[in-house]
Design an enzyme around this catalytic site. Structure first.
Site, mmCIF file in Angstrom:
data_model
loop_
_atom_site.group_PDB
_atom_site.id
_atom_site.type_symbol
_atom_site.label_atom_id
_atom_site.label_comp_id
_atom_site.label_asym_id
_atom_site.label_seq_id
_atom_site.Cartn_x
_atom_site.Cartn_y
_atom_site.Cartn_z
ATOM 1 N N ASP A 174 35.749 65.586 44.709
ATOM 2 C CA ASP A 174 35.401 64.896 45.646
ATOM 3 C C ASP A 174 36.670 63.641 45.756
ATOM 4 O O ASP A 174 37.166 63.251 44.929
ATOM 5 C CB ASP A 174 34.356 63.837 45.160
ATOM 6 C CG ASP A 174 32.792 64.277 45.800
ATOM 7 O OD1 ASP A 174 32.757 64.853 46.842
ATOM 8 O OD2 ASP A 174 31.884 63.980 45.281
ATOM 9 N N LYS A 183 36.432 67.463 48.850
ATOM 10 C CA LYS A 183 35.405 67.005 49.688
ATOM 11 C C LYS A 183 35.335 65.585 49.849
ATOM 12 O O LYS A 183 35.859 64.935 49.196
ATOM 13 C CB LYS A 183 33.873 67.419 48.980
ATOM 14 C CG LYS A 183 32.685 66.834 49.853
ATOM 15 C CD LYS A 183 31.486 67.346 48.804
ATOM 16 C CE LYS A 183 31.042 66.766 47.804
ATOM 17 N NZ LYS A 183 30.849 65.422 48.036
ATOM 18 N N GLU A 195 23.201 66.586 52.585
ATOM 19 C CA GLU A 195 22.208 65.752 51.322
ATOM 20 C C GLU A 195 21.075 65.115 51.843
ATOM 21 O O GLU A 195 21.464 64.302 52.911
ATOM 22 C CB GLU A 195 23.267 64.981 50.548
ATOM 23 C CG GLU A 195 22.536 64.118 49.528
ATOM 24 C CD GLU A 195 23.494 63.385 48.258
ATOM 25 O OE1 GLU A 195 24.591 63.788 48.688
ATOM 26 O OE2 GLU A 195 22.775 62.790 47.712
HETATM 27 O O1 KIV Z 1 29.008 63.700 43.904
HETATM 28 C C1 KIV Z 1 28.277 64.474 43.972
HETATM 29 O O2 KIV Z 1 27.863 65.070 42.885
HETATM 30 C C2 KIV Z 1 27.826 65.103 45.245
HETATM 31 C C3 KIV Z 1 26.777 66.032 45.277
HETATM 32 C C4 KIV Z 1 25.299 65.378 45.005
HETATM 33 C C5 KIV Z 1 26.730 66.889 46.454
HETATM 34 O O3 KIV Z 1 28.533 64.836 46.105
#
Ligand code: KIV
Length: 275
Positions: A83, A113, A182
């Protein structure tokens, strides 16, 4: 077999469900990888489940690199998606490319992501142009919790549902190879999944998505602060861990642990010479 962006593309074409779980450390990543998941997400949810913040906003690039690198060392076959934390890409296209590059170079992720649809399309496009695979994330995007006024299901009326469909198309057109949906109503998530050519990975979005993702502490019953409606608990490890910790405390206090099997021997002769 090693999972790559091609695995995701083929799964969509062949109508095969994709599996994704979060992990934030080496040992857990290794277990999840050995179980055979397609992808491990180093989510910025680590802010809550690993670092004890109340949301994801305080998570830094350094946090993501530190945890991402540990997961990358533990994952042999799963595609590691890391992320991009709050304000590492919203500020400019330049920041987005530089920070995505750091997650690939320093944490050795296989993809990044980021949250947002149409508004973040320029960032996605630029990162993809730099040869970095991108997963989009729309619907309830936790980094926007303050703008949303809380953690709420998104896309329930016609305008917001249409916006979500447009966002999914924008993410696809910008070059993302998958998109997380989500907290989106199941029928809308199914419609979005049917209308785009990249796989949708659902969390709280029903089983019409092309794959699913869960936070591992949620599905193992290890995070007791809050359990969202969409979570299925596959184990109650939290309770079992607590019991094991209590047993350990009791046994140490009563002298039961350590037993002979857990100790190293030395001859009495050596000891006697020390007295
Ligand atoms: O940060 C995370 O774990 C996420 C998931 C909930 C998709 O973005």
């Amino acid at each position: 077999m090693k999972n790559t962006v091609t695995t995701f593309q083929n799964a969509k074409i062949n109508n095969e469900k994709l599996t994704m779980l979060t992990a934030y450390d080496y040992s857990t990543a290794k277990l999840i990888d050995e179980a055979g998941v397609n992808s491990i997400l180093v989510g910025d949810s680590l802010g809550m489940v690993m670092l004890g913040y109340e949301d994801t906003l305080s998570v830094t690039m350094e946090d993501m690199i530190h945890h991402g690198a540990a997961v990358s060392r533990g994952a042999k076959n799963a595609l590691v998606v890391i992320d991009m934390p709050f304000m590492s890409y919203q500020t400019s296209v330049y920041d987005a490319v530089v920070n995505a590059g750091r997650l690939m170079k320093e944490a050795r992720g296989g993809a990044v992501k980021l949250e947002g649809g149409t508004d973040m399309a320029p960032q996605i496009e630029a990162i993809v142009k730099a040869s970095i695979p991108v997963v989009g994330h729309i619907g309830l995007t936790p980094q926007s919790v303050n703008a949303f006024g809380g953690f709420k299901v998104q896309g329930k009326d016609e305008d917001t549902a249409r916006k979500l469909l447009d966002d999914a198309k924008a993410v696809e057109n910008a070059g993302a190879f998958a998109v997380v949906l989500e907290c989106v109503p199941a029928k809308l998530a199914k419609l979005i999944s049917d209308k785009i050519s990249i796989p949708t990975i659902g969390i709280g979005a029903g089983n019409g998505c092309d794959g699913q993702v869960l936070v591992y502490q949620d599905m193992l019953g290890m995070y007791s602060n809050f359990t969202p409606k969409f979570v299925k608990k596959y184990a109650e490890l939290g309770l079992n861990m607590k019991k094991a910790f209590e047993n350990y405390i009791k046994e140490v206090q009563s002298g039961v642990f350590p037993e002979k099997d857990h100790t190293f021997a030395i001859s009495d002769d050596v000891i006697s010479k020390l007295y």
